[in-house]
Design a protein around this motif. Structure first.
Motif, short mmCIF file in Angstrom:
data_model
loop_
_atom_site.label_atom_id
_atom_site.label_comp_id
_atom_site.label_asym_id
_atom_site.label_seq_id
_atom_site.Cartn_x
_atom_site.Cartn_y
_atom_site.Cartn_z
N SER A 40 -8.17 3.03 0.74
CA SER A 40 -7.47 2.97 -0.55
C SER A 40 -6.44 1.84 -0.63
N ASP A 41 -6.41 0.95 0.37
CA ASP A 41 -5.47 -0.17 0.34
C ASP A 41 -5.92 -1.18 -0.71
N THR A 42 -5.03 -1.49 -1.65
CA THR A 42 -5.36 -2.47 -2.70
C THR A 42 -4.69 -3.82 -2.46
N GLY A 43 -4.20 -4.04 -1.23
CA GLY A 43 -3.65 -5.35 -0.90
C GLY A 43 -2.47 -5.39 0.05
N ASN A 44 -2.05 -4.25 0.58
CA ASN A 44 -0.88 -4.25 1.46
C ASN A 44 -1.10 -4.96 2.79
N LEU A 45 -2.24 -4.71 3.44
CA LEU A 45 -2.49 -5.38 4.72
C LEU A 45 -2.57 -6.89 4.50
N GLN A 102 8.26 -6.53 -11.59
CA GLN A 102 6.96 -5.90 -11.78
C GLN A 102 7.09 -4.49 -12.33
N ASN A 103 6.21 -4.15 -13.27
CA ASN A 103 6.20 -2.81 -13.87
C ASN A 103 5.51 -1.84 -12.91
N ILE A 104 6.28 -0.85 -12.46
CA ILE A 104 5.72 0.16 -11.54
C ILE A 104 5.76 1.55 -12.17
N ASN A 105 5.87 1.59 -13.51
CA ASN A 105 5.96 2.87 -14.21
C ASN A 105 4.75 3.76 -14.00
N HIS A 106 3.59 3.13 -13.77
CA HIS A 106 2.36 3.93 -13.63
C HIS A 106 1.91 4.09 -12.19
N GLY A 107 2.75 3.70 -11.25
CA GLY A 107 2.42 3.98 -9.87
C GLY A 107 2.49 2.81 -8.92
N VAL A 108 2.40 3.14 -7.64
CA VAL A 108 2.47 2.16 -6.56
C VAL A 108 1.54 2.62 -5.44
N ASN A 109 0.98 1.67 -4.73
CA ASN A 109 0.10 1.97 -3.60
C ASN A 109 0.78 1.59 -2.29
N PHE A 110 0.94 2.56 -1.41
CA PHE A 110 1.57 2.32 -0.11
C PHE A 110 0.54 2.24 1.03
N ALA A 111 -0.73 2.48 0.73
CA ALA A 111 -1.78 2.49 1.75
C ALA A 111 -1.93 1.13 2.41
N VAL A 112 -2.21 1.14 3.71
CA VAL A 112 -2.40 -0.10 4.46
C VAL A 112 -3.68 0.02 5.29
N ALA A 113 -4.55 -0.95 5.16
CA ALA A 113 -5.79 -0.95 5.95
C ALA A 113 -5.45 -0.90 7.43
N GLY A 114 -6.11 0.00 8.15
CA GLY A 114 -5.86 0.14 9.58
C GLY A 114 -4.77 1.14 9.91
N ALA A 115 -4.10 1.66 8.88
CA ALA A 115 -2.98 2.58 9.11
C ALA A 115 -3.46 3.88 9.75
N THR A 116 -2.55 4.52 10.46
CA THR A 116 -2.84 5.77 11.15
C THR A 116 -1.91 6.88 10.66
N ALA A 117 -2.31 8.10 10.89
CA ALA A 117 -1.44 9.23 10.57
C ALA A 117 -0.32 9.32 11.60
N LEU A 118 -0.64 8.96 12.84
CA LEU A 118 0.33 9.02 13.94
C LEU A 118 1.05 7.69 14.10
N ASP A 119 2.28 7.74 14.58
CA ASP A 119 3.06 6.52 14.76
C ASP A 119 2.58 5.70 15.95
N GLU A 120 3.03 4.46 15.99
CA GLU A 120 2.62 3.52 17.03
C GLU A 120 2.85 4.06 18.44
#
Length: 395
Positions: A40-45, A102-120
């Motif tokens: 679901s990453d739309t550009g963070n990575l 930037q207009n963020i009234n309708h939401g923001v994406n925090f997903a990052v490709a390669g991200a994990t549920a657990l910390d580093e």
């Protein structure tokens, strides 16, 4: 005569309600906030530099819909994009690429490709750190959200109103926790990670609820045993290792265990927060249909073989993966369910999103988009009945 007049009144009343609701109802969701990984990453990575996976910044990634690479790990749109479209909302801007005005009234994406549920730290201790694409785990993304929250709402009343009309997606997340262990060949670690992954997801949801979240959609894991990555890494000569669809039984079993534990944990969370609507998105069942009957969904080239890759039985090669030298993309991605061996095509994501929105793969069900709402009275009754019936089925 009296009966006739009563019928006229009833018809007028319900006809009026239908007209009002059909044309003047507000959106069921005004905002979407998303946490997760490459699904679901739309550009963070990409915005972070994509040091270990730079090819997502180049074609053929993005070729189908955007006609350019956007940082999405597919040939086009993702599930989150189709959900936004369904509710009449713009595509979610990636947090790391936000500008001051930037207009963020309708939401923001925090997903990052390669991200994990657990910390580093977990991966350092497991000796898997070198496989990580990013250190921006679910907990890090949650920190970003808390930092941005004052820009979304300020007072309690303001935040209550904001979150009442917000859909928050937590995941899919956890898939990479298993992927990194699998790529390293550490199957024991893959099996042992599940309870820790589930705990991390539930803790994040708990924190989001404390921050004001009232509607959350939590996806489960895909059938990883059907992924070209796993089919290539763990290819076997033993036919008993495969199911009737050609998928690896053991790895699908890991996904099923993750999903079962996640559903149980979500049920406990519902009891803890009865005022919050917590929905489970069954990515596993929605995607499994492609592997059972690929041609029924237009995947004439099959569902197991990647569209873009560097050859081999499933067109997946770790040394020549999609976008790298030696790889090649198929001419028509819509005939494939699998894009690059790890991620799916836009065509596959479209079917999954539709299955979540229209049913029956999210439960309790998502609120229906405006286009499907016929009348206030009827929809309210049907919605409540469906909600309770489906929900109780999985208690």
């Amino acid at each position: 005569m009296k009966i006739y007049n009563c019928l006229l009144i009833i018809l007028f009343t319900f006809g009026y309600l239908e007209k009002v609701v059909s044309y003047h109802s507000p959106r069921p969701y005004e905002t979407i906030i998303n946490f997760g990984d490459s699904l679901s990453d739309t550009g963070n990575l990409l915005a972070s530099g994509a040091i270990l996976f730079p090819v997502i910044g180049n074609l053929p990634y993005g070729e189908t819909f955007f006609k350019r690479a956007t940082g999405r790990c597919s040939d086009g749109r993702l599930i989150i994009d189709f959900i936004a479209e369904a509710y009449g909302l713009p595509y979610l801007p990636p947090y790391l690429a936000l500008t001051k005005d930037q207009n963020i009234n309708h939401g923001v994406n925090f997903a990052v490709a390669g991200a994990t549920a657990l910390d580093e730290k977990f991966f350092i201790e497991a000796g898997l750190q070198k496989f990580l694409w990013t250190n921006d785990s679910l907990n890090v993304q949650l920190g970003w959200f808390k930092k941005l929250k004052p820009s979304l709402c300020t007072t309690k009343q303001d935040c209550d109103s904001y979150f009442k009309r917000s859909l928050i997606l937590v995941g899919e997340i956890g898939g990479n926790d298993y992927n990194y262990a699998a790529i390293a060949g550490n199957i024991t670690q893959l099996q042992a990670a599940t309870p820790h992954v589930i705990k991390a997801i539930i803790m994040a949801i708990d924190e989001l609820i404390a921050e004001g979240a009232r509607e959350l959609l939590v996806p489960g894991n895909f059938p990883i045993g059907c992924s070209a990555l796993y089919l290539t890494l763990f290819i076997s000569r033993n036919k008993q290792d495969y199911d009737e669809n050609g998928c690896l039984k053991a790895f699908n079993g890991y996904s099923e265990t993750h999903n079962k534990e996640l559903k149980l944990a979500l049920e406990a969370l519902r009891r803890k927060h009865p005022h919050v609507r917590i929905m489970y998105a069954d990515y596993y069942a929605a995607a499994k249909r492609f592997f059972q009957a690929p041609r029924q969904y237009g995947f004439t080239s099959g569902a197991l073989r990647a569209c873009c890759g560097g050859g081999g039985p499933f067109n997946f090669n770790m040394s020549a993966s999609c976008g790298h030298k030696g790889s090649k993309a198929c001419e028509n991605p819509s005939t494939h369910a699998n894009w690059d061996g790890i991620h799916l095509t836009e065509a596959a994501y479209r079917y999954i999103a539709k299955a979540l929105i229209d049913g029956p793969f999210s439960y309790p069900p998502l609120k229906p988009p405006l286009a499907t709402r016929k009348s206030s009275t009827l929809t309210s009754f049907q919605y409540r009945y469906m909600d309770n019936a489906v929900y109780s089925k999985f208690q």
